[in-house]
Design a protein around this motif. Sequence first.
Motif, PDB file in Angstrom:
ATOM      1  N   GLU A   1       3.464  15.626  -1.654  1.00  0.00           N
ATOM      2  CA  GLU A   1       2.751  15.182  -2.861  1.00  0.00           C
ATOM      3  C   GLU A   1       2.897  16.306  -3.896  1.00  0.00           C
ATOM      4  O   GLU A   1       2.545  17.455  -3.582  1.00  0.00           O
ATOM      5  CB  GLU A   1       1.260  15.009  -2.595  1.00  0.00           C
TER       6      GLU A   1
ATOM      7  N   GLN B   1      -0.562   9.275  -6.118  1.00  0.00           N
ATOM      8  CA  GLN B   1      -1.626   9.698  -7.045  1.00  0.00           C
ATOM      9  C   GLN B   1      -1.075  10.247  -8.359  1.00  0.00           C
ATOM     10  O   GLN B   1      -1.754  10.233  -9.365  1.00  0.00           O
ATOM     11  CB  GLN B   1      -2.518  10.749  -6.366  1.00  0.00           C
TER      12      GLN B   1
ATOM     13  N   LYS C   1      -1.448   2.641  -5.452  1.00  0.00           N
ATOM     14  CA  LYS C   1      -2.670   2.839  -6.243  1.00  0.00           C
ATOM     15  C   LYS C   1      -2.609   2.262  -7.653  1.00  0.00           C
ATOM     16  O   LYS C   1      -2.784   1.070  -7.841  1.00  0.00           O
ATOM     17  CB  LYS C   1      -3.027   4.328  -6.268  1.00  0.00           C
TER      18      LYS C   1
ATOM     19  N   SER D   1       0.836  -1.206   0.000  1.00  0.00           N
ATOM     20  CA  SER D   1       0.000   0.000   0.000  1.00  0.00           C
ATOM     21  C   SER D   1       0.866   1.250   0.000  1.00  0.00           C
ATOM     22  O   SER D   1       2.086   1.183   0.233  1.00  0.00           O
ATOM     23  CB  SER D   1      -0.861   0.025   1.268  1.00  0.00           C
ATOM     24  N   GLY D   2       0.206   2.384  -0.215  1.00  0.00           N
ATOM     25  CA  GLY D   2       0.896   3.669  -0.179  1.00  0.00           C
ATOM     26  C   GLY D   2       1.356   4.016   1.225  1.00  0.00           C
ATOM     27  O   GLY D   2       2.436   4.581   1.428  1.00  0.00           O
ATOM     28  N   THR D   3       0.532   3.683   2.205  1.00  0.00           N
ATOM     29  CA  THR D   3       0.894   3.943   3.598  1.00  0.00           C
ATOM     30  C   THR D   3       2.211   3.255   3.929  1.00  0.00           C
ATOM     31  O   THR D   3       3.146   3.880   4.448  1.00  0.00           O
ATOM     32  CB  THR D   3      -0.207   3.385   4.533  1.00  0.00           C
TER      33      THR D   3
ATOM     34  N   TYR E   1      -1.917  14.450   2.562  1.00  0.00           N
ATOM     35  CA  TYR E   1      -2.402  13.134   3.029  1.00  0.00           C
ATOM     36  C   TYR E   1      -1.397  12.082   2.588  1.00  0.00           C
ATOM     37  O   TYR E   1      -1.080  11.981   1.400  1.00  0.00           O
ATOM     38  CB  TYR E   1      -3.792  12.792   2.462  1.00  0.00           C
ATOM     39  N   HIS E   2      -0.910  11.291   3.546  1.00  0.00           N
ATOM     40  CA  HIS E   2       0.099  10.285   3.207  1.00  0.00           C
ATOM     41  C   HIS E   2      -0.254   8.885   3.694  1.00  0.00           C
ATOM     42  O   HIS E   2       0.581   7.978   3.574  1.00  0.00           O
ATOM     43  CB  HIS E   2       1.456  10.707   3.771  1.00  0.00           C
TER      44      HIS E   2
ATOM     45  N   ASP F   1       5.865  11.840  -2.799  1.00  0.00           N
ATOM     46  CA  ASP F   1       4.795  10.850  -2.700  1.00  0.00           C
ATOM     47  C   ASP F   1       4.031  10.874  -4.020  1.00  0.00           C
ATOM     48  O   ASP F   1       3.248  11.795  -4.289  1.00  0.00           O
ATOM     49  CB  ASP F   1       3.877  11.207  -1.520  1.00  0.00           C
TER      50      ASP F   1
HETATM   51  C1  LIG Z   1      -0.841  10.707  -1.859  1.00  0.00           C
HETATM   52  C2  LIG Z   1      -1.191   9.484  -1.079  1.00  0.00           C
HETATM   53  N1  LIG Z   1      -0.242   8.885  -0.349  1.00  0.00           N
HETATM   54  C3  LIG Z   1      -0.506   7.772   0.359  1.00  0.00           C
HETATM   55  C4  LIG Z   1      -1.764   7.210   0.378  1.00  0.00           C
HETATM   56  C5  LIG Z   1      -2.030   5.978   1.179  1.00  0.00           C
HETATM   57  O1  LIG Z   1      -2.159   4.896   0.327  1.00  0.00           O
HETATM   58  P1  LIG Z   1      -2.918   3.568   0.830  1.00  0.00           P
HETATM   59  O2  LIG Z   1      -4.347   3.923   1.025  1.00  0.00           O
HETATM   60  O3  LIG Z   1      -2.651   2.597  -0.290  1.00  0.00           O
HETATM   61  O4  LIG Z   1      -2.247   3.141   2.089  1.00  0.00           O
HETATM   62  C6  LIG Z   1      -2.782   7.792  -0.369  1.00  0.00           C
HETATM   63  C7  LIG Z   1      -4.151   7.208  -0.379  1.00  0.00           C
HETATM   64  O5  LIG Z   1      -5.116   7.811  -0.734  1.00  0.00           O
HETATM   65  C8  LIG Z   1      -2.491   8.964  -1.107  1.00  0.00           C
HETATM   66  O6  LIG Z   1      -3.434   9.573  -1.832  1.00  0.00           O
END
Ligand SMILES: Cc1ncc(COP(=O)(O)O)c(C=O)c1O
Length: 433
Positions: free
Chosen positions: A209, A245, A272, A108-110, A136-137, A242
């Motif tokens: 971002e 997106q 994503k 995942s992004g997190t 948002y990260h 980041d």
């Molecule tokens: C810019 C950005 N970074 C990180 C995340 C987190 O990704 P994930 O939901 O896959 O953990 C998101 C999720 O919307 C995001 O938009």
Amino acid sequence: MSDLLARHRAVMPNWLSLYYNEPIEIVGGKGNRVVDASGKSYLDFFAGILTNMIGYDVAEVREAVERQLATGVVHTSTVYLLRGQVELAEKIARLSGIEDAKVFFTNSGTEANETALLLATYARKSDQVLAMRQSYHGRSFGAVSVTSNRSWKNNSLSPLNVHFLHGADRHLAQFRGMSDADYIAACVEDLRHVLATSVGGDVAALIAEPIQGVGGFTMAPDGLFAAYKEVLDAEGILFISDEVQTGWGRTGSAFFGIANHGVTPDMMTFAKGLGNGFAVGGVVARGDLMDGLHAVGLATFGGNPISMAAANATLDYVLDHDLQANAARTGALIIDGLREAAPRLPVVGDVRGKGLMFAVELVDPATGAPSPALAARFMEETKKAGLLAGKGGLHGNVLRMAPPLTLTLDEAAEGLGIIVNALEVVNAEVVSS
Ligand SMILES: Cc1ncc(COP(=O)(O)O)c(C=O)c1O
């Protein structure tokens, strides 16, 4: 209330919010359209929150996953050689432009951002991190601590010491009316001031971002991050972009969003869209930073054979079909069309975007205040007309849209027509009330 909605309410967390007065269940998809359980079809301008990057039921992705399934192996582990990981890492390292780049895959992004923050704080022997206001990260403690949006933060628990910068908030009164150059100068001054006043000792990194997703597609003027980087470089502060997106050509003008600023960061995180719906994330970083950790590590499911098959096929598809150029072409048609319509629609406070990542901000025409209620009305109107859009922004009044990169010019024109029509309906309701 539908039976499924009642069951959802009974067993799912109430903070897992659903779109629409009558939430829909998507049961089918083909190309850039989906079908809900009632049989209604929608042009998908939100793509599973920018995740179905090349649309639905793509033969190349389906067949790659089916070939992997046919081997009987869904998982092995990173203690064995994984051909799909190596192949995808080679491609991403090459595309990143980062020197001697290495790649680590997550789910995942997190998790990707956690990894990048670990690499940076470890390399710099510091727990201090800079992040952008309205960012948002992700949803782990580390990712939330660099997130700057109160609606997404339950408390202030943090493994990091974080300071937030201006840079994507030129709508604030103190910046309004400034030219790009003046705003960039003011933001660089803010960065210098934070470094002079708020930190102690070395700072590990800035995470940003290039275009804020959840923040409502707010963005710094091109060049801000290059100006920041001069200041960061002077202190050895690392820069993490980041790209969860903004990656893979979505902005039309660059393959990674940060390249719009003429910057090569020390690390980029992604997730994503890369797997076109299959769970994959990761970080691509300078080799010395990636190799710098002394402890061993792995992510059990990160970069598993199925997600690698999907991601390799998706990335190949993006490159083979030059979808970045398609994003530029189709995005321009829509953004130009929205800009043309905006002056006659007082409910539209702002139109912004790059490539296939565009947003419309809705405001109360009488006061200019953000209007989440009008955004909700727009969502219902577009749903009725057969288009899926997204919502976001600090105040929930930003309509954000990011169709699959495979959008055709005809679909772009069709979507634009639906959006403008919905804005006209919402505008007429306000004017007549
Ligand atoms: C810019 C950005 N970074 C990180 C995340 C987190 O990704 P994930 O939901 O896959 O953990 C998101 C999720 O919307 C995001 O938009």
